[in-house]
Design a protein around this motif. Structure first.
Motif, mmCIF file in Angstrom:
data_model
loop_
_atom_site.group_PDB
_atom_site.id
_atom_site.type_symbol
_atom_site.label_atom_id
_atom_site.label_comp_id
_atom_site.label_asym_id
_atom_site.label_seq_id
_atom_site.Cartn_x
_atom_site.Cartn_y
_atom_site.Cartn_z
ATOM 1 N N ARG A 52 0.886 -1.167 0.000
ATOM 2 C CA ARG A 52 0.000 0.000 0.000
ATOM 3 C C ARG A 52 0.919 1.210 0.000
ATOM 4 O O ARG A 52 1.712 1.416 0.920
ATOM 5 C CB ARG A 52 -0.911 -0.002 1.228
ATOM 6 N N GLY A 53 0.821 2.010 -1.046
ATOM 7 C CA GLY A 53 1.808 3.053 -1.284
ATOM 8 C C GLY A 53 1.914 4.051 -0.142
ATOM 9 O O GLY A 53 0.903 4.495 0.412
ATOM 10 N N ASP A 54 3.154 4.412 0.180
ATOM 11 C CA ASP A 54 3.420 5.465 1.155
ATOM 12 C C ASP A 54 3.912 6.737 0.480
ATOM 13 O O ASP A 54 4.117 7.750 1.141
ATOM 14 C CB ASP A 54 4.465 4.993 2.171
ATOM 15 N N HIS A 55 4.137 6.687 -0.828
ATOM 16 C CA HIS A 55 4.534 7.868 -1.592
ATOM 17 C C HIS A 55 4.082 7.675 -3.035
ATOM 18 O O HIS A 55 3.682 6.591 -3.435
ATOM 19 C CB HIS A 55 6.049 8.104 -1.513
ATOM 20 N N GLY A 56 4.114 8.729 -3.794
ATOM 21 C CA GLY A 56 3.638 8.685 -5.171
ATOM 22 C C GLY A 56 2.317 9.418 -5.310
ATOM 23 O O GLY A 56 2.055 10.412 -4.605
ATOM 24 N N ASN A 57 1.454 8.923 -6.184
ATOM 25 C CA ASN A 57 0.180 9.572 -6.483
ATOM 26 C C ASN A 57 -0.968 8.832 -5.796
ATOM 27 O O ASN A 57 -0.945 7.614 -5.648
ATOM 28 C CB ASN A 57 -0.054 9.577 -7.995
ATOM 29 N N GLY A 58 -1.986 9.590 -5.401
ATOM 30 C CA GLY A 58 -3.162 8.985 -4.798
ATOM 31 C C GLY A 58 -2.924 8.421 -3.414
ATOM 32 O O GLY A 58 -3.523 7.406 -3.042
ATOM 33 N N ILE A 59 -2.076 9.070 -2.631
ATOM 34 C CA ILE A 59 -1.666 8.545 -1.327
ATOM 35 C C ILE A 59 -2.396 9.288 -0.209
ATOM 36 O O ILE A 59 -2.416 10.523 -0.175
ATOM 37 C CB ILE A 59 -0.142 8.679 -1.138
ATOM 38 N N GLY A 60 -2.976 8.549 0.721
ATOM 39 C CA GLY A 60 -3.628 9.144 1.882
ATOM 40 C C GLY A 60 -4.487 8.123 2.591
ATOM 41 O O GLY A 60 -4.950 7.144 1.988
ATOM 42 N N TRP A 61 -4.711 8.318 3.883
ATOM 43 C CA TRP A 61 -5.440 7.336 4.687
ATOM 44 C C TRP A 61 -6.811 7.008 4.105
ATOM 45 O O TRP A 61 -7.276 5.870 4.190
ATOM 46 C CB TRP A 61 -5.557 7.844 6.117
ATOM 47 N N THR A 62 -7.469 7.993 3.518
ATOM 48 C CA THR A 62 -8.791 7.755 2.930
ATOM 49 C C THR A 62 -8.746 7.699 1.401
ATOM 50 O O THR A 62 -9.791 7.650 0.758
ATOM 51 C CB THR A 62 -9.778 8.850 3.371
ATOM 52 N N SER A 63 -7.553 7.707 0.836
ATOM 53 C CA SER A 63 -7.413 7.661 -0.624
ATOM 54 C C SER A 63 -7.060 6.254 -1.105
ATOM 55 O O SER A 63 -7.868 5.591 -1.755
ATOM 56 C CB SER A 63 -6.348 8.664 -1.084
ATOM 57 N N ASN A 64 -5.866 5.789 -0.809
ATOM 58 C CA ASN A 64 -5.477 4.437 -1.236
ATOM 59 C C ASN A 64 -5.804 3.464 -0.099
ATOM 60 O O ASN A 64 -4.955 3.027 0.659
ATOM 61 C CB ASN A 64 -4.016 4.366 -1.666
ATOM 62 N N THR A 65 -7.086 3.146 0.001
ATOM 63 C CA THR A 65 -7.576 2.314 1.093
ATOM 64 C C THR A 65 -7.353 0.836 0.778
ATOM 65 O O THR A 65 -7.564 0.377 -0.339
ATOM 66 C CB THR A 65 -9.063 2.575 1.354
ATOM 67 N N ALA A 66 -6.915 0.094 1.801
ATOM 68 C CA ALA A 66 -6.608 -1.327 1.626
ATOM 69 C C ALA A 66 -6.512 -1.964 3.002
ATOM 70 O O ALA A 66 -5.673 -1.570 3.808
ATOM 71 C CB ALA A 66 -5.299 -1.494 0.869
ATOM 72 N N ASP A 67 -7.361 -2.946 3.262
ATOM 73 C CA ASP A 67 -7.356 -3.578 4.579
ATOM 74 C C ASP A 67 -6.142 -4.467 4.786
ATOM 75 O O ASP A 67 -5.391 -4.297 5.744
ATOM 76 C CB ASP A 67 -8.622 -4.426 4.771
ATOM 77 N N THR A 68 -5.947 -5.444 3.897
ATOM 78 C CA THR A 68 -4.994 -6.524 4.147
ATOM 79 C C THR A 68 -4.242 -6.858 2.864
ATOM 80 O O THR A 68 -4.809 -6.849 1.767
ATOM 81 C CB THR A 68 -5.740 -7.771 4.665
ATOM 82 N N GLY A 69 -2.966 -7.205 3.011
ATOM 83 C CA GLY A 69 -2.164 -7.567 1.860
ATOM 84 C C GLY A 69 -2.372 -8.996 1.404
ATOM 85 O O GLY A 69 -2.648 -9.258 0.238
ATOM 86 N N VAL A 70 -2.221 -9.947 2.342
ATOM 87 C CA VAL A 70 -2.235 -11.361 1.981
ATOM 88 C C VAL A 70 -3.118 -12.116 2.959
ATOM 89 O O VAL A 70 -2.962 -11.986 4.181
ATOM 90 C CB VAL A 70 -0.805 -11.951 2.001
ATOM 91 N N VAL A 71 -4.024 -12.933 2.429
ATOM 92 C CA VAL A 71 -4.857 -13.841 3.218
ATOM 93 C C VAL A 71 -4.634 -15.253 2.690
ATOM 94 O O VAL A 71 -4.837 -15.510 1.496
ATOM 95 C CB VAL A 71 -6.347 -13.476 3.143
#
Length: 594
Positions: free
Chosen positions: A437-456
């Motif tokens: 989940r991007g920490d820099h670049g475009n579209g970055i923010g707590w309510t912008s690039n939303t993603a719960d979990t990486g791997v299940v």
């Protein structure tokens, strides 16, 4: 810049967008392959972003292409251009510097069939936040494969971070993994490779070396250096030195790769499943690797629709994805056993309608390798699904494998996905995966690039080598399947929780990075590092980095938590074991649990 020598190249018809992109980068928008040495075997049409060379090509032409690609890609971190440079068997005197989204690979049966005298290297980038003024912290998304390098400098530098694998490479000298002057670096992954000289780890915070051979010393470690099935590996020493050494790898199957046989025919090697492995697959006495004709593959272009690609997959064809970004209005569906999906030059799959990028049926032997998956602005429930829920078929003798598969939520643009990868099929092999989940670049923010979990991981008997999962907003990794195993895990918690109230799990403050579900009876993991850098100026706490049921069959080895910077930190390493790393730099290693 001087255009490429047209007298030596076969020209292709280009899409206008690709031509414009190449022209803007200063590249001749026409070359795709060197002339075949067999008149009746023309090289495949891989499109404008793949360059194929043989030893008859003038060195100046090859070097010019490499230099111009590097100039175009050195800082193109979130761009859409992708490239591959392929070398037929022979000797080449070139210096290949790799920028973003660039693959350099040999086309021999054996890595030594392609002999690069010079370098295949990655250098550091200026970094004002590093005391050294240089770092490799964002040197992502590039690779070297299936060749040998004889360094003409004192070493071959490979200063990378995540998603930059070195596979099936023979370094005939010293391998240097840091950018220099102690500049920061956060790699990394090597597999099926041999280094004749010493390997300088330097500033590399963590690293996985799997099924390889080290001819000289590994110089040092920082937090989490893991060796699995490596001849010449340093002895177990965690936490001082921070080496986790497994004598063998439990079960492996190497990544597919392109090669050209003695008759000039293009083929894709499909290495066999192996157990309790050590060293390379190509050392003395190694047998022939099974392979498929490239004629059995649909060679896709970024302009091909998901519908067209699915039609080819439904016919039972394998899939080779040429470089570029594929905008998908529906998931690619892999339904036939033993299907190979191979990316060339790090192609990106970008869902546009909220569907997944891949949905793989619960069938034997599917191999997906060498692709990026970019979440789109319309939220996807999952980006890659392996098997349907409640899949119970055994794939012990012919598992599904995911190799060099890299996820991004945000970075190139706004992206949203609840979960990046869900594995339901039993015995799946995960081999070098970065979910970011991007920490820099475009579209970055707590309510912008939303993603719960990486791997299940819901399937039983799944094994992961090189699991990198970072910055998701809830648990980074959830494991519900039985008898799961992880060899090397690296995770940064999200940087950007706006408050503790916004980042609180059912079990306390924050969300553990690695979560094993309470009903699991057996699980084992080696070499895990979880780090914090809460950068919103708020005192954020994570009660525990790893959360597992306490029972004899759930075993963890060599774990560490690290406070990198920022505010707050991590209270415990695993369950209630470990010491706080809060408020200032510190580490909390735990050798075993329970």
């Amino acid at each position: 810049m001087r255009p490429l020598d047209r007298s030596r190249r076969r020209f292709l018809t280009l899409a206008a967008a690709s031509a414009a992109s190449l022209t803007a980068a200063g590249l001749d928008p026409a070359p795709a392959s060197a002339a075949s040495s067999e008149a009746d075997r023309p090289d495949p049409d891989f499109g404008p972003n793949v360059f194929v060379y043989d030893p008859s090509t003038p060195t100046a032409e090859i070097q010019s292409t490499l230099d111009r690609l590097f100039a175009a890609q050195e800082h193109n971190e979130m761009g859409a251009d992708r490239y591959a440079v392929l070398f037929k068997p022979g000797r080449y005197e070139v210096n290949a510097r790799l920028g973003y989204y660039t693959t350099v690979a040999g086309l021999g049966r054996h890595p030594d069939d392609v002999d690069i005298h010079g370098a295949v290297r990655v250098v550091g980038q200026p970094d004002p936040n590093s005391p050294a003024g240089i770092s490799a912290l964002t040197n992502f998304w590039r690779s070297a494969e299936n060749l040998s390098v004889t360094p003409t400098d004192w070493s071959n530098q490979w200063a990378v971070s995540q998603a930059s694998p070195m596979r099936r490479v023979h370094i005939r000298g010293i391998l240097w993994l840091e950018p220099g002057n102690g500049g920061y670096s956060s790699g990394g992954y090597i597999a099926d490779s041999k280094v004749d000289g010493i390997t300088i780890n330097g500033s590399q915070q963590q690293w996985l070396t799997r099924d390889s051979e080290l001819g000289g010393d590994w110089t040092n470690g920082v937090w989490n250096q893991v060796f699995s099935g490596v001849l010449g590996a340093p002895a177990q020493g965690f936490p001082n030195p921070p080496y986790t050494t497994l004598p063998t790898s439990p079960v492996t199957r190497e990544k597919p790769y392109l090669f050209v046989d003695g008759d000039g025919a293009w083929r894709v090697a499909v290495p066999a499943l192996r157990h309790d492995t050590v060293g390379t697959t190509w050392g003395a006495g190694a047998g022939a690797t099974p392979s498929l004709s490239l004629d059995d593959f649909f060679i896709a272009r970024p302009t091909d629709s998901a519908q067209k690609i699915n039609q080819e997959l439904s016919r039972g064809r394998h899939l080779l994805l040429t470089p570029g970004v594929y905008h998908l209005d529906r998931a690619l569906r892999v339904k036939h056993p033993d299907t190979v999906v191979l990316g060339l030059g790090m192609p990106s799959l970008a869902p546009t309608t909220g569907d997944a990028a891949f949905r793989i049926e619960d069938v034997d032997g599917v191999r997906v390798a060498g692709v990026l998956v970019d979440a789109g602005p319309q939220e996807s429930e999952v980006l890659v699904e392996v098997g349907k829920p409640n899949s119970h078929r055994s794939h012990a003798t012919n598992p599904i494998s995911l190799q060099d598969v890299f996820f991004r939520i945000g970075g190139p643009g706004v992206g949203r996905a609840v979960t990046s990868l869900v594995v339901n099929s039993r015995y799946t092999i995960i081999d070098n995966l970065w979910a970011w989940r991007g920490d820099h670049g475009n579209g970055i923010g707590w309510t912008s690039n939303t993603a719960d979990t990486g791997v299940v991981v819901n399937g039983d008997d799944v094994i992961a080598y090189g699991l990198f999962v970072e910055h998701f907003q809830q648990w980074q990794t959830i494991w519900t399947g039985e008898r799961g195993r992880t060899v090397f895990y690296q995770s940064e918690l999200p940087y950007d929780p706006p408050s503790q109230g916004a980042w609180r799990s059912p079990t306390g403050r924050g969300w553990a990075s690695y979560k094993v579900a309470g009903q699991v009876r057996e699980h084992e993991a080696w070499g895990l590092g979880v780090y914090s850098y809460f950068n919103q100026g708020v005192d954020i706490r994570c009660d525990r980095a790893i959360e597992v049921p306490r029972r004899a069959g759930v075993r963890f080895h060599d774990m560490v938590t690290v406070f990198l910077d920022g505010s707050g930190g991590i209270e415990r390493t695993i369950n209630e074991t470990g010491t706080p790393v809060v408020g200032s730099y510190g580490t909390s290693p735990v050798v075993s649990y329970p």
